[in-house]
Design a protein around this motif. Structure first.
Motif, PDB file in Angstrom:
ATOM      1  N   GLU A   1     -91.631  -0.093 -44.320  1.00 60.16           N
ATOM      2  CA  GLU A   1     -91.878  -1.210 -43.395  1.00 60.16           C
ATOM      3  C   GLU A   1     -91.827  -0.732 -41.949  1.00 60.16           C
ATOM      4  N   ALA A   2     -90.869   0.132 -41.622  1.00 55.42           N
ATOM      5  CA  ALA A   2     -90.773   0.679 -40.267  1.00 55.42           C
ATOM      6  C   ALA A   2     -92.023   1.484 -39.923  1.00 55.42           C
ATOM      7  N   ALA A   3     -92.540   2.234 -40.899  1.00 56.07           N
ATOM      8  CA  ALA A   3     -93.767   3.010 -40.671  1.00 56.07           C
ATOM      9  C   ALA A   3     -94.945   2.092 -40.382  1.00 56.07           C
ATOM     10  N   ILE A   4     -95.014   0.956 -41.067  1.00 61.33           N
ATOM     11  CA  ILE A   4     -96.089  -0.017 -40.819  1.00 61.33           C
ATOM     12  C   ILE A   4     -95.971  -0.561 -39.392  1.00 61.33           C
ATOM     13  N   ALA A   5     -94.742  -0.852 -38.970  1.00 60.54           N
ATOM     14  CA  ALA A   5     -94.528  -1.354 -37.604  1.00 60.54           C
ATOM     15  C   ALA A   5     -94.917  -0.299 -36.570  1.00 60.54           C
ATOM     16  N   ILE A   6     -94.567   0.944 -36.829  1.00 58.42           N
ATOM     17  CA  ILE A   6     -94.940   2.045 -35.922  1.00 58.42           C
ATOM     18  C   ILE A   6     -96.455   2.174 -35.870  1.00 58.42           C
ATOM     19  N   ALA A   7     -97.105   2.075 -37.024  1.00 57.22           N
ATOM     20  CA  ALA A   7     -98.573   2.177 -37.085  1.00 57.22           C
ATOM     21  C   ALA A   7     -99.226   1.079 -36.258  1.00 57.22           C
ATOM     22  N   ARG A   8     -98.702  -0.135 -36.355  1.00 57.44           N
ATOM     23  CA  ARG A   8     -99.265  -1.248 -35.567  1.00 57.44           C
ATOM     24  C   ARG A   8     -99.099  -0.993 -34.072  1.00 57.44           C
ATOM     25  N   ARG A   9     -97.887  -0.593 -33.682  1.00 52.50           N
ATOM     26  CA  ARG A   9     -97.599  -0.335 -32.274  1.00 52.50           C
ATOM     27  C   ARG A   9     -98.497   0.754 -31.695  1.00 52.50           C
TER      28      ARG A   9
ATOM     29  N   SER B   1    -100.716   6.917 -51.187  1.00 48.93           N
ATOM     30  CA  SER B   1    -100.409   6.464 -49.838  1.00 48.93           C
ATOM     31  C   SER B   1     -99.829   5.057 -49.881  1.00 48.93           C
ATOM     32  N   GLY B   2     -98.678   4.875 -49.249  1.00 50.65           N
ATOM     33  CA  GLY B   2     -98.013   3.580 -49.224  1.00 50.65           C
ATOM     34  C   GLY B   2     -97.164   3.279 -50.442  1.00 50.65           C
TER      35      GLY B   2
END
Length: 193
Positions: A85-93, A141-142
């Motif tokens: 989930e943190a990686a998804i947030a980093i990807a969005r940012r 992936s994911g």
């Protein structure tokens, strides 16, 4: 210190990291890794684990050390879900739509030895370590692949995309693994017991 200990081990790695690093300026890739590593360190600590070592764009985390941890596999799985989930947030940012992780978790008896700058905070040796690494390699992936040995009685706490029987190189017996989607909401757990 040479001790045999039952641990749950989480390997997590960036998916398609070679292509990702080639698409970014080196400074941007370094910043991305720094953000990810900080998130992993924070989340692992929250789940009572330790970040054993960073392997390039991946990480090895252990649960059940230095103190034994009841339901270490559950903690490792919750950690992996939070890290993804943190990686998804980093990807969005960072506007990186293809940025994702893949992870593998296994539990078993390992030999724990003093670490160093090369081996990490501790060195963990044994089949459980190798199997966790191979599960990470096998994950898409994911995806988070968790062995039944790691989840043991806590499987009912998670939702799965599927359950597979995998044959891994160097492992004699086929392994039952679960592709974990999420933790079940707490209110649903009462109906499980």
């Amino acid at each position: 210190m040479n001790r045999r200990r039952p641990l749950a081990l989480l390997f997590t790695d960036i998916s398609r990291s070679t292509a990702l690093s080639a698409s970014l300026e080196p400074e941007d890739y370094a910043d991305l890794l720094s953000d990810l590593r900080a998130a992993i360190g924070r989340i692992v600590e929250q789940q009572s684990g330790i970040l054993v070592r960073i392997d390039g764009d991946g990480a090895l985390c252990a649960f059940g050390y230095p103190e034994p941890l009841e339901a270490a596999g559950r903690h490792a799985t919750l950690c992996a879900l939070a890290v993804h989930e943190a990686a998804i947030a980093i990807a969005r940012r960072r506007h990186l739509p293809d940025f994702a992780l893949h992870s593998g978790i296994h539990a078993g008896l390992v030999l724990v030895r003093e670490g160093d700058v090369v081996r990490g905070r501790i060195e963990v040796l044994g089949d459980a370590t190798n199997i966790a690494a191979r599960l990470c390699d096998a994950a898409n992936s994911g995806e988070i692949l968790v062995s039944s040995a790691a989840l043991s009685g806590d499987a009912a706490m998670f939702e799965f995309a599927d359950r597979r029987v995998m044959t891994l190189a160097g492992v004699e017996q086929p392994l039952v693994v679960h592709s974990v989607l999420c933790a079940k909401p707490v209110q649903n757990l009462a109906s499980i017991n």
